[in-house]
Design an enzyme around this catalytic site. Sequence first.
Site, PDB file in Angstrom:
ATOM      1  N   CYS A 284     -13.967 -13.689 120.752  1.00 32.67           N
ATOM      2  CA  CYS A 284     -14.928 -12.355 120.651  1.00 32.67           C
ATOM      3  C   CYS A 284     -14.882 -11.630 121.949  1.00 32.67           C
ATOM      4  CB  CYS A 284     -16.193 -13.341 120.752  1.00 32.67           C
ATOM      5  SG  CYS A 284     -17.547 -12.249 120.045  1.00 32.67           S
ATOM      6  N   HIS A 285     -15.717 -11.396 122.737  1.00 37.05           N
ATOM      7  CA  HIS A 285     -15.891 -10.255 123.759  1.00 37.05           C
ATOM      8  C   HIS A 285     -15.105 -10.920 124.911  1.00 37.05           C
ATOM      9  CE1 HIS A 285     -18.973  -8.594 121.219  1.00 37.05           C
ATOM     10  NE2 HIS A 285     -18.642  -7.547 121.963  1.00 37.05           N
TER      11      HIS A 285
END
Length: 183
Positions: free
Chosen positions: A111-112
Amino acid sequence: MKDLKGRKVAILATNGFEEAELFEPKRALEENGAEVHIISPEKGRIKGWNHENWSKDIGVHKTTLEANPEDYDALFLPGGVINPDRLRRDENAVEFVRSFIDNNKLVAAICHGPQMLIETDAVDGRRMTSFRSIRKDLINAGAEWVDEEVVVDNNLITSRSPQDLKAFNRKLVEEIAKVEETV
């Protein structure tokens, strides 16, 4: 089921980690025999984030100052919007990640989470994926960004989002099983 007995994995996180992105890979690693430690700049407990709300917390095994990257076979960086943004502002956390990169150890990010890899200058020339909102950040840092559920580029594993956790967990366990034991 892969045998990860004897493998030690560090999960670097702080307050604001995406709940599913920490707990589900942690469970997959432990179910396959890995010893998993939560590493954080904070002592005590850190709190997760789940769909715009604070959620479950988890105990920290060691701080980034106490943990020695040499004691671990692999590093996992969960995402969430808050978690990597807070971590990349902490020089000890950045140095912890950089040590894994510099020593060519397995690093996984979802994800991030790849924002920490940008901070360590580890993405130039690497084939990666991430949550779509940091696609441009990775490209600007020199990565070849692709829209795939899981991407392996040598010692680096990346994935897009919680929707890809099943494939990510499978690949994470598979790649860690290939790693020689550190300790």
